[in-house]
Design an enzyme around this catalytic site. Structure first.
Site, short mmCIF file in Angstrom:
data_model
loop_
_atom_site.label_atom_id
_atom_site.label_comp_id
_atom_site.label_asym_id
_atom_site.label_seq_id
_atom_site.Cartn_x
_atom_site.Cartn_y
_atom_site.Cartn_z
CG HIS A 178 -0.93 2.05 -16.62
ND1 HIS A 178 -2.16 2.51 -17.02
CD2 HIS A 178 -0.89 2.23 -15.27
CE1 HIS A 178 -2.83 2.95 -15.97
NE2 HIS A 178 -2.08 2.78 -14.90
CB CYS A 220 -3.08 0.10 -22.88
SG CYS A 220 -4.37 0.68 -21.76
#
EC number: 3.4.22.-
Length: 495
Positions: A178, A220
């Site tokens: 992430h 991301c």
């Protein structure tokens, strides 16, 4: 002149015949295929060197990082295990590959194939043989930086393996997890902050201990880690799964196309990651350039221009490196020697899950598959409710802080504003860390979901808000909130 077979050994005779056949094939095909590179591989033997003008000098090194833990993040460790096996097939030595992964997936009680990790619906086991260099509590930003710099004195735990590279060596770094604006996640706090990472790369370059480096990042908003701050003169080339403002995507998820085996309740891979690895496996990396892979991965990660379910692969740093062949970083698998240039090119869209929602996706799969009246089903529903509750709290708190700092008419627009392309996320990275710590003290840990609000904290710094004013706003926004397990005293600060 006739050849006297009686004075030639059988082995030598076969060699002569084979040589004559090769010459005939070359002569016959030369007119139709004048470009040597287009047809040479058709007649090469697997053991024959592919490039006479090879630039291969020195040692190949690699650092592979899965920056998460938990079964809902299965795909990150699967990505890293896949990358390890690919590099080993390419001839890299285990002693030159450093692996960071929490190692809580293969033997997890939710794993339907105990001791096995796969990265594709029809994939083989990728876990066997992967070295456990830095696992569990040793998967930290501090250890990662020490490994890259080759500084054993800064290591805390782990195998002690570092990148002990020399001036003629090349380094490949791959990260999967992430992320958020300006940060990459790690399973142990703190997170990896962009400027800290860039500073480490600058130190590595100043040490003169590598020739060139290629970095692939799956996360991301991963473009924000390099945009506006990545120098072009470090002999480092970077590609990221997404630009500075968008999500990256999990794939091979239950109920989607393509779907994992029915016993799996989590996503097996990430769109950008499987794109580059499956591309590497399908090509002769002594023929494919870094640029060619970038273009191929860019197309597939966009989900063939469907950006609602895909992302923009970006590139940063020294783009001159893109002319080089991939084998200089990923090695060369002899089994691929005769693979044609367009081998394995996928032209179909893939169904995906937003990286930030993968945790909830797992819980929902568990809930659906539980017995209707089971106590376990109730517990899972509570976990879902608690996760959603904290997400709403984080979102609401950040929004309220914006109102308290800038007023109801400007708060949202200031916090969500995006700088011009090519600009860095924030001017003062120390300020960014301070603002995050103030927020987490009063409002709870950001978590992998809350990473998306890092741009808001950056904009608070960019607008000149003092730490005292931020403290006051956080106190007012989160007064009386019991963060429980989400308090930084339990999880640590992300900054």
């Amino acid at each position: 002149m006739a050849l006297d077979r009686s004075i030639i050994s059988k082995t030598t005779w076969y060699s002569v015949v084979l040589w004559m056949m090769v010459v005939l094939v070359r002569v016959h095909g030369a007119a139709a295929r004048p470009n040597r590179k287009e047809w040479d591989s058709v007649i090469k033997l697997p053991t024959e060197p592919v490039d006479a003008d090879s630039d291969e000098v020195g040692t190949r090194w690699a650092v592979l990082v899965a920056g998460s833990n938990g079964y809902g993040n299965y795909r990150h460790q699967a990505d890293v295990c896949h990358a390890y096996q690919l590099l080993i097939k390419g001839g890299l030595k285990e002693e030159n590959i450093v692996v960071f992964m929490y190692d809580d997936i293969a033997t997890n009680e939710l794993n339907p194939r105990h001791g096995v990790i796969i990265n594709h619906p029809e994939g083989e086991d990728l876990y066997a043989g992967v070295p456990k260099d830095y696992t569990g509590d040793n998967v930290t930003t501090e250890n990662l930086f020490a490994v890259i710099l080759g500084d054993k004195s800064k290591l805390k735990g782990g195998s002690g393996k570092v990148i002990n590279s020399k001036p003629e060596d090349r380094i490949f770094i791959y990260y999967s997890d992430h992320g958020g604006p300006g940060i990459l996640g790690m399973p142990n706090m703190p997170y990896l902050y962009a400027m800290d990472f860039i500073d480490v790369l600058k130190k590595k370059h100043a040490s003169g201990s590598y020739k060139e480096m290629v970095i692939y990042v799956e996360a991301c908003e991963s473009g924000s880690v390099f945009e506006g701050i990545m120098p072009k003169d470090l002999n480092i080339y970077v590609t990221t799964a997404s630009n500075a403002q968008e999500n990256s995507w999990g794939t091979y998820c239950p109920g989607m196309d393509p779907s994992p085996p029915p016993e799996y309740i989590t996503c097996l891979g990430d769109l950008y990651s499987v794109a580059w690895m499956e591309d590497s496996e399908a090509h002769n990396l002594k023929r494919e350039s870094v640029k060619q892979q970038y273009k191929s991965v860019k197309q597939r990660t966009s989900n063939f221009n469907n950006y609602a379910m895909g992302s923009h692969v970006m590139q940063y740093g020294d783009t001159n490196i893109t002319a080089e062949k991939l084998y200089l970083y990923q090695g060369f698998d002899p089994a691929t020697v005769n693979f044609p240039p367009q081998n394995g090119r996928l032209e179909t869209k893939m169904e995906v899950v937003n990286q930030r929602d993968a945790e909830l996706f797992l819980l929902w799969q568990m809930y659906q598959r539980s017995n209707h009246q089971s106590e376990n089903k109730t517990d899972i529903l509570k976990q879902i409710a608690e996760t959603v509750k904290h997400r709403k709290h984080i979102d609401g708190s950040v929004e309220l802080i914006g109102v308290l700092l800038y007023g109801p008419g400007k708060g949202s627009s200031v916090l969500q504003s995006v700088r011009a392309p090519g600009s860095s996320l924030v001017d003062d990275w120390t300020c960014l860390k301070s603002m995050v710590r103030v927020f987490e003290t009063h409002c709870g840990t950001l978590t992998q979901y809350g990473m998306k609000h890092m741009r808001a904290f950056a904009n608070i710094c960019n607008s000149g808000v003092s730490e005292a004013s931020m403290e006051e706003a956080c106190l007012a926004a989160c007064e009386g909130y019991n963060a429980g397990l989400f308090h930084p005293s339990n999880r640590g600060y992300s900054a």
